[in-house]
Scaffold this motif. Structure first.
Motif, mmCIF file in Angstrom:
data_model
loop_
_atom_site.group_PDB
_atom_site.id
_atom_site.type_symbol
_atom_site.label_atom_id
_atom_site.label_comp_id
_atom_site.label_asym_id
_atom_site.label_seq_id
_atom_site.Cartn_x
_atom_site.Cartn_y
_atom_site.Cartn_z
ATOM 1 N N ARG A 44 0.837 -1.186 0.000
ATOM 2 C CA ARG A 44 0.000 0.000 0.000
ATOM 3 C C ARG A 44 0.880 1.247 0.000
ATOM 4 O O ARG A 44 1.999 1.235 0.525
ATOM 5 N N LYS A 45 0.356 2.322 -0.588
ATOM 6 C CA LYS A 45 1.118 3.559 -0.682
ATOM 7 C C LYS A 45 1.395 4.139 0.701
ATOM 8 O O LYS A 45 0.495 4.211 1.543
ATOM 9 N N LEU A 46 2.639 4.565 0.907
ATOM 10 C CA LEU A 46 2.997 5.252 2.141
ATOM 11 C C LEU A 46 3.162 6.742 1.883
ATOM 12 O O LEU A 46 2.472 7.578 2.462
ATOM 13 N N GLU A 47 4.091 7.091 0.954
ATOM 14 C CA GLU A 47 4.353 8.500 0.675
ATOM 15 C C GLU A 47 5.100 8.621 -0.644
ATOM 16 O O GLU A 47 5.867 7.734 -1.024
ATOM 17 N N CYS A 48 4.874 9.736 -1.317
ATOM 18 C CA CYS A 48 5.591 10.037 -2.553
ATOM 19 C C CYS A 48 6.583 11.162 -2.291
ATOM 20 O O CYS A 48 6.241 12.182 -1.689
ATOM 21 N N PHE A 49 7.827 10.955 -2.741
ATOM 22 C CA PHE A 49 8.878 11.965 -2.638
ATOM 23 C C PHE A 49 9.183 12.461 -4.057
ATOM 24 O O PHE A 49 9.914 11.793 -4.804
ATOM 25 N N PRO A 50 8.639 13.615 -4.443
ATOM 26 C CA PRO A 50 8.697 14.057 -5.849
ATOM 27 C C PRO A 50 10.104 14.244 -6.404
ATOM 28 O O PRO A 50 10.316 14.094 -7.611
ATOM 29 N N THR A 51 11.078 14.573 -5.556
ATOM 30 C CA THR A 51 12.414 14.879 -6.079
ATOM 31 C C THR A 51 13.503 13.975 -5.513
ATOM 32 O O THR A 51 14.689 14.289 -5.639
ATOM 33 N N LEU A 52 13.131 12.862 -4.867
ATOM 34 C CA LEU A 52 14.146 11.962 -4.314
ATOM 35 C C LEU A 52 15.056 11.421 -5.406
ATOM 36 O O LEU A 52 16.271 11.309 -5.228
ATOM 37 N N TRP A 53 14.450 11.058 -6.550
ATOM 38 C CA TRP A 53 15.243 10.634 -7.705
ATOM 39 C C TRP A 53 15.447 11.829 -8.650
ATOM 40 O O TRP A 53 16.542 12.328 -8.772
ATOM 41 N N ASP A 54 14.384 12.256 -9.282
ATOM 42 C CA ASP A 54 14.397 13.498 -10.076
ATOM 43 C C ASP A 54 12.958 13.862 -10.375
ATOM 44 O O ASP A 54 12.035 13.097 -10.095
ATOM 45 N N GLU A 55 12.750 15.036 -10.939
ATOM 46 C CA GLU A 55 11.384 15.545 -11.128
ATOM 47 C C GLU A 55 10.580 14.731 -12.140
ATOM 48 O O GLU A 55 9.347 14.785 -12.149
ATOM 49 N N TRP A 56 11.255 13.968 -13.019
ATOM 50 C CA TRP A 56 10.551 13.156 -14.009
ATOM 51 C C TRP A 56 10.189 11.770 -13.458
ATOM 52 O O TRP A 56 9.415 11.054 -14.065
ATOM 53 N N ASN A 57 10.780 11.431 -12.308
ATOM 54 C CA ASN A 57 10.552 10.111 -11.714
ATOM 55 C C ASN A 57 10.253 10.244 -10.221
ATOM 56 O O ASN A 57 11.100 9.916 -9.368
ATOM 57 N N PRO A 58 9.063 10.742 -9.865
ATOM 58 C CA PRO A 58 8.721 10.879 -8.443
ATOM 59 C C PRO A 58 8.704 9.518 -7.747
ATOM 60 O O PRO A 58 8.094 8.574 -8.239
ATOM 61 N N CYS A 59 9.385 9.433 -6.631
ATOM 62 C CA CYS A 59 9.565 8.156 -5.947
ATOM 63 C C CYS A 59 8.388 7.864 -5.012
ATOM 64 O O CYS A 59 8.133 8.611 -4.061
#
Length: 361
Positions: free
Chosen positions: A149-164
């Motif tokens: 289940r989804k916990l949290e999204c980190f929009p820039t952990l990897w890069d702006e095109w690939n929100p983690c």
């Protein structure tokens, strides 16, 4: 990790075994070869050379399982400890030609068994958040199907095109999904999930949502469950259509009725991950404690014992439900195959008409 259990599976995993199935891989060079081969086959997911190289190098140091089939390694999964309480699916892959063969499910089952035996309480996985790439949307749906289940999204952990997107689940809950069938849960909630496991089959009880999809499109339903398509052309399922509207009618007009008995079932052949037939009950138990079951197997899968195996499991399940004393079925007299199925699972003939026999157990 709060405790360490005796790892009863480790010996089994490390024995030399040349049969198809999940294997424990300990040799770093073999880990590298497997990871390199499979990730190279998946450029839509692993198309960045630096990241792929990182997965290959780091996987050599971590607990590693592969799936061996037809003389080669066709899938793998790697465990990374992120804390003393949590294990991560560091990387996972299955050769494209083996997608939708449930190999990912089988790898994850062994992963969870290992995590449980090592005392981890949670597992997590990172993937790209929904709505960015079709292939990663399929990956996220796969993780949801196996309990994440989804916990949290980190929009820039990897890069702006690939929100983690970080997804999690409880190890104990995952083990329960693998090993515990809700045989005595009499809740009739339309969202209650029930699945029975036999030697060769999975018997899946449809939720109301499942029937809503299936009545209009068999393919969409199969996609939802991650199944291979069993028909060359798409269409709606007539039985699902009938039971869907019957369910809604009874829900409105008979609020005290146990609607579990108005949900249809699918028979799924585990090794091929494909629908081969289905079954249904025809309403809740009567005053004598009897429910009626009907079933069918696709023609190309008949005479292989699947009906006997599936109906036996379904009858055994039904007899453990509240207010059920008997399960009966009505069979036309010239349907020799179905008569043999009834007799094989211990049903006895208790009545007949000019056209039909009636069996019960």
């Amino acid at each position: 990790m709060s405790e360490t259990r005796v790892d009863s599976v480790d010996y089994e995993l490390t024995r030399e075994n040349y049969e198809d199935g999940v294997r424990w891989i300990s040799d770093p060079e073999q880990k590298e070869e497997i990871t390199q081969t499979i990730l190279t086959d998946l450029p839509d997911w692993f198309g960045v050379p630096e990241s792929t190289k990182h997965y290959i190098e780091e996987s050599k140091k971590m607990p590693f399982f592969s799936y061996y089939k037809n003389g080669r390694h066709v899938g793998f999964i790697v465990l990374k400890e992120t804390s003393k309480y949590t294990a991560e699916v560091f990387v996972m892959g299955v050769l494209k030609e083996y997608h939708r063969h449930r190999i990912g499910h089988k790898l994850f089952e062994r992963f969870i068994q290992y995590a449980y035996n090592k005392g981890y309480e949670y597992v997590q996985v990172k993937t790209v958040d929904e709505g960015h790439y079709e292939e990663y949307d399929r990956t996220r749906l796969f993780y949801e199907r196996i309990g994440f289940r989804k916990l949290e999204c980190f929009p820039t952990l990897w890069d702006e095109w690939n929100p983690c997107l970080i997804m999690i689940q409880s190890v104990k809950a995952a083990m329960a999904l693998q090993n515990t069938i809700p045989m005595n849960d009499n809740s009739s909630s339309e969202n209650q999930s029930i699945e029975l496991i036999t030697q060769r089959l999975r018997l899946v009880c449809h939720t109301l949502e499942d029937m809503s999809i299936l009545k209009d499109s068999i393919w969409k339903y199969e996609d939802k469950l991650g199944l291979r398509h069993n028909a060359e052309t798409d269409s709606g399922d007539e039985m699902a259509n009938d039971f869907y509207y019957a369910y809604l009618y009874h829900q409105e007009h008979y609020p005290n009725e146990d609607l579990l008995w108005l949900r249809t079932w699918n028979f799924i052949l585990s090794d091929e991950n494909i629908r081969i037939g289905g079954a249904c009950f025809k309403g809740e138990p009567n005053e004598e404690g009897m429910v009626e079951v009907g079933y069918g197997i696709d023609e190309q899968y008949q005479n292989k014992g699947y009906a006997t195996e599936g109906i036996k499991a379904l009858v055994d399940w039904a007899k453990k439900q509240k207010n059920v004393l008997y399960v009966m079925t009505e069979i036309e007299k010239d349907n020799i195959a179905s008569i043999k199925v009834a007799e094989k699972i211990g049903m006895v003939k208790y009545k007949e008409t000019d056209e039909n026999y009636y069996f019960k157990k």
